[in-house]
Design a protein around this motif. Sequence first.
Motif, PDB file in Angstrom:
ATOM      1  N   PRO A 357       0.802  -1.230   0.000  1.00  0.00           N
ATOM      2  CA  PRO A 357       0.000   0.000   0.000  1.00  0.00           C
ATOM      3  C   PRO A 357       0.831   1.274   0.000  1.00  0.00           C
ATOM      4  O   PRO A 357       0.330   2.335  -0.362  1.00  0.00           O
ATOM      5  N   ASP A 358       2.106   1.168   0.406  1.00  0.00           N
ATOM      6  CA  ASP A 358       2.974   2.347   0.375  1.00  0.00           C
ATOM      7  C   ASP A 358       3.665   2.511  -0.976  1.00  0.00           C
ATOM      8  O   ASP A 358       4.395   3.479  -1.194  1.00  0.00           O
ATOM      9  N   GLY A 359       3.467   1.563  -1.884  1.00  0.00           N
ATOM     10  CA  GLY A 359       4.072   1.654  -3.204  1.00  0.00           C
ATOM     11  C   GLY A 359       5.423   0.990  -3.302  1.00  0.00           C
ATOM     12  O   GLY A 359       6.153   1.219  -4.270  1.00  0.00           O
ATOM     13  N   GLU A 360       5.769   0.134  -2.366  1.00  0.00           N
ATOM     14  CA  GLU A 360       7.064  -0.546  -2.374  1.00  0.00           C
ATOM     15  C   GLU A 360       6.894  -2.056  -2.354  1.00  0.00           C
ATOM     16  O   GLU A 360       5.868  -2.579  -1.941  1.00  0.00           O
ATOM     17  N   TRP A 361       7.924  -2.740  -2.839  1.00  0.00           N
ATOM     18  CA  TRP A 361       8.009  -4.189  -2.691  1.00  0.00           C
ATOM     19  C   TRP A 361       8.603  -4.533  -1.335  1.00  0.00           C
ATOM     20  O   TRP A 361       9.255  -3.697  -0.693  1.00  0.00           O
ATOM     21  N   HIS A 362       8.409  -5.758  -0.910  1.00  0.00           N
ATOM     22  CA  HIS A 362       9.185  -6.289   0.199  1.00  0.00           C
ATOM     23  C   HIS A 362      10.672  -6.242  -0.174  1.00  0.00           C
ATOM     24  O   HIS A 362      11.043  -6.538  -1.317  1.00  0.00           O
ATOM     25  N   GLU A 363      11.509  -5.910   0.773  1.00  0.00           N
ATOM     26  CA  GLU A 363      12.946  -5.872   0.495  1.00  0.00           C
ATOM     27  C   GLU A 363      13.468  -7.243   0.064  1.00  0.00           C
ATOM     28  O   GLU A 363      14.416  -7.348  -0.719  1.00  0.00           O
ATOM     29  N   GLU A 364      12.837  -8.292   0.568  1.00  0.00           N
ATOM     30  CA  GLU A 364      13.269  -9.635   0.206  1.00  0.00           C
ATOM     31  C   GLU A 364      13.093  -9.897  -1.290  1.00  0.00           C
ATOM     32  O   GLU A 364      13.855 -10.654  -1.894  1.00  0.00           O
ATOM     33  N   ALA A 365      12.108  -9.251  -1.904  1.00  0.00           N
ATOM     34  CA  ALA A 365      11.920  -9.405  -3.344  1.00  0.00           C
ATOM     35  C   ALA A 365      13.108  -8.825  -4.100  1.00  0.00           C
ATOM     36  O   ALA A 365      13.582  -9.415  -5.086  1.00  0.00           O
ATOM     37  N   TYR A 366      13.591  -7.684  -3.655  1.00  0.00           N
ATOM     38  CA  TYR A 366      14.787  -7.102  -4.272  1.00  0.00           C
ATOM     39  C   TYR A 366      15.992  -8.031  -4.116  1.00  0.00           C
ATOM     40  O   TYR A 366      16.801  -8.187  -5.039  1.00  0.00           O
ATOM     41  N   GLN A 367      16.103  -8.656  -2.957  1.00  0.00           N
ATOM     42  CA  GLN A 367      17.217  -9.580  -2.719  1.00  0.00           C
ATOM     43  C   GLN A 367      17.161 -10.760  -3.678  1.00  0.00           C
ATOM     44  O   GLN A 367      18.188 -11.175  -4.239  1.00  0.00           O
ATOM     45  N   ARG A 368      15.959 -11.298  -3.877  1.00  0.00           N
ATOM     46  CA  ARG A 368      15.819 -12.437  -4.781  1.00  0.00           C
ATOM     47  C   ARG A 368      16.227 -12.041  -6.201  1.00  0.00           C
ATOM     48  O   ARG A 368      16.935 -12.785  -6.886  1.00  0.00           O
ATOM     49  N   LEU A 369      15.790 -10.880  -6.638  1.00  0.00           N
ATOM     50  CA  LEU A 369      16.126 -10.441  -7.987  1.00  0.00           C
ATOM     51  C   LEU A 369      17.627 -10.228  -8.140  1.00  0.00           C
ATOM     52  O   LEU A 369      18.213 -10.584  -9.178  1.00  0.00           O
ATOM     53  N   GLU A 370      18.257  -9.680  -7.127  1.00  0.00           N
ATOM     54  CA  GLU A 370      19.701  -9.473  -7.181  1.00  0.00           C
ATOM     55  C   GLU A 370      20.441 -10.805  -7.298  1.00  0.00           C
ATOM     56  O   GLU A 370      21.393 -10.941  -8.084  1.00  0.00           O
ATOM     57  N   GLU A 371      19.989 -11.797  -6.542  1.00  0.00           N
ATOM     58  CA  GLU A 371      20.651 -13.104  -6.555  1.00  0.00           C
ATOM     59  C   GLU A 371      20.405 -13.833  -7.886  1.00  0.00           C
ATOM     60  O   GLU A 371      21.314 -14.472  -8.433  1.00  0.00           O
ATOM     61  N   ILE A 372      19.190 -13.723  -8.413  1.00  0.00           N
ATOM     62  CA  ILE A 372      18.912 -14.318  -9.725  1.00  0.00           C
ATOM     63  C   ILE A 372      19.785 -13.651 -10.781  1.00  0.00           C
ATOM     64  O   ILE A 372      20.328 -14.301 -11.683  1.00  0.00           O
ATOM     65  N   GLY A 373      19.952 -12.336 -10.668  1.00  0.00           N
ATOM     66  CA  GLY A 373      20.762 -11.595 -11.620  1.00  0.00           C
ATOM     67  C   GLY A 373      22.209 -12.046 -11.649  1.00  0.00           C
ATOM     68  O   GLY A 373      22.834 -12.091 -12.720  1.00  0.00           O
ATOM     69  N   LYS A 374      22.739 -12.392 -10.502  1.00  0.00           N
ATOM     70  CA  LYS A 374      24.124 -12.878 -10.447  1.00  0.00           C
ATOM     71  C   LYS A 374      24.257 -14.178 -11.239  1.00  0.00           C
ATOM     72  O   LYS A 374      25.251 -14.392 -11.938  1.00  0.00           O
ATOM     73  N   TRP A 375      23.270 -15.030 -11.129  1.00  0.00           N
ATOM     74  CA  TRP A 375      23.298 -16.283 -11.901  1.00  0.00           C
ATOM     75  C   TRP A 375      23.117 -15.996 -13.393  1.00  0.00           C
ATOM     76  O   TRP A 375      23.832 -16.557 -14.234  1.00  0.00           O
ATOM     77  N   MET A 376      22.195 -15.095 -13.734  1.00  0.00           N
ATOM     78  CA  MET A 376      21.927 -14.780 -15.138  1.00  0.00           C
ATOM     79  C   MET A 376      23.115 -14.113 -15.805  1.00  0.00           C
ATOM     80  O   MET A 376      23.373 -14.324 -17.000  1.00  0.00           O
ATOM     81  N   ASN A 377      23.859 -13.304 -15.062  1.00  0.00           N
ATOM     82  CA  ASN A 377      25.030 -12.640 -15.639  1.00  0.00           C
ATOM     83  C   ASN A 377      26.049 -13.655 -16.154  1.00  0.00           C
ATOM     84  O   ASN A 377      26.752 -13.404 -17.134  1.00  0.00           O
ATOM     85  N   VAL A 378      26.122 -14.792 -15.487  1.00  0.00           N
ATOM     86  CA  VAL A 378      27.060 -15.838 -15.880  1.00  0.00           C
ATOM     87  C   VAL A 378      26.447 -16.785 -16.906  1.00  0.00           C
ATOM     88  O   VAL A 378      27.105 -17.202 -17.865  1.00  0.00           O
ATOM     89  N   ASN A 379      25.173 -17.107 -16.721  1.00  0.00           N
ATOM     90  CA  ASN A 379      24.567 -18.214 -17.465  1.00  0.00           C
ATOM     91  C   ASN A 379      23.452 -17.815 -18.424  1.00  0.00           C
ATOM     92  O   ASN A 379      22.806 -18.686 -19.019  1.00  0.00           O
ATOM     93  N   GLY A 380      23.240 -16.512 -18.574  1.00  0.00           N
ATOM     94  CA  GLY A 380      22.125 -16.050 -19.399  1.00  0.00           C
ATOM     95  C   GLY A 380      22.159 -16.538 -20.831  1.00  0.00           C
ATOM     96  O   GLY A 380      21.108 -16.690 -21.467  1.00  0.00           O
ATOM     97  N   GLU A 381      23.337 -16.845 -21.368  1.00  0.00           N
ATOM     98  CA  GLU A 381      23.403 -17.307 -22.758  1.00  0.00           C
ATOM     99  C   GLU A 381      22.706 -18.645 -22.952  1.00  0.00           C
ATOM    100  O   GLU A 381      22.325 -19.004 -24.070  1.00  0.00           O
TER     101      GLU A 381
END
Length: 471
Positions: A357-381
């Motif tokens: 309701p305040d217009g924000e995600w849970h901080e844990e959602a940002y953490q998940r995206l950051e961690e997925i991004g680390k894997w994708m940076n290496v393996n996205g191909e």
Amino acid sequence: MLKRVSLFSILIALSTASFAQQHSEQHYKGYVVPKDPAVQAKLKQWQGVKFGLLMHWGTYSSWGIVESWSLCPEDEGWCERRGPYASNWYEYKKAYEAIPKTFNPVKFNPDRWASAAKAAGMKYVVFTTKHHDGFCMFDTKQTDYKITNTPFGTNPKANVAKEVFKSFRDQGFMVGAYFSKPDWHTDTYWWSYFPPKDRNPSYHPAKYPEKWKAFKQYTYNQIEELMSDYGKMDILWLDGGWVRPFSTIDSTISWQKTIPFDQDIDMPKIAAMARQHQPGLLVVDRTVSGEFENYVTPEQSIPSEALPFPWESCMTMGDSWSYIPKENFKSTRKLTHLLVDIVSKGGNLLLNIAPGPDGEWHEEAYQRLEEIGKWMNVNGEAIYETTPVAPYQSGKWAFTQKGTAVYALYRAEEGEKLPAAVSIPFPGKWSKVSLLGTPGKLKVEASGIRLAESFRKKVADSPVYVFRLEP
């Protein structure tokens, strides 16, 4: 109203992901290949990006409850009402529809969302412009039941949908508008003369054709606003599959058997208008097989095998489509495994995150995206622009292909390390084998691939290890 909100904020959230899956049961038949070359090109582009973001957001986030469904007078788990107004549907609806008087998401910052999604490797977004409750997250001219008619209306970013689309478009995303065909707020769908009995119109459209004609025009006008006033659009993602021509009902599917009458809103006219404004637009009329379902959308589920047409699993990062105060987010490992499972079968993953309701995600959602991004940076191909290749999967292994290279993706359990000898269950002979993210070629022997101890020490822990096989 402040008291009402505080009472609801302490409620246990309604179960959502496990119950409100009215589209999870679908027979995949009747797919029609688009004839328009521009749509074909857009569809090919969409199939290559693989990973997208879905957001369910509306005033219901203020109460931390299921999106829209508590308004529906059906005896189903996802429609259950709770709280001080639960015993009287009319009082409940009145209180629910008064939430906009206090809805003020002052932390709304779509640039942060777009940056986090891009860092995670997502490449398209689908945003909820209107859910079944009829509340519009865009500045429609058709109703006052909208985000710009709340305390947030004085904010420079009050036209939320426009701001979301712009932020993501500026970061290179394909952009899609979720839009609910049913509308439980407008009097032309739930006509106040008759109390609603279920999710369908409260009147018989054939008996009151002028009322239904007005609803069709209302729907057409809102979609035209989205397609003409909100920048370049790639996807029109239509939900509420019971609003459909009676002739398209599949009586072998349980939820479709309950649709009582024809609810044809003239999709040919809507699609033609939308594509006049947005050439090449993908139209996704969910569960209504045929010309206007350019790709199919299994909900909270993954097909057991590869499908011969474009498809996308829409799934939640946590348990709920809508915001709940305490969410049970899936682990990064689980989310990565889901992505690999889907892509190896030729699909896309549309992952839902719900703002509060305040217009924000849970901080844990940002953490998940950051961690997925680390894997994708290496393996996205091994993900982007790939195609499925038989045998698709074998045990913990999944396979994708790009050009002459095949990617063998090993879905490791928590704490599981690569063994000294790896046998990849994929047919063929390979002259070059490498492990993404680790320099050097691996030695291929008749029995498989041998990993030296010195090499294994250099390999970082990963939810999925990816081998590239080249002839």
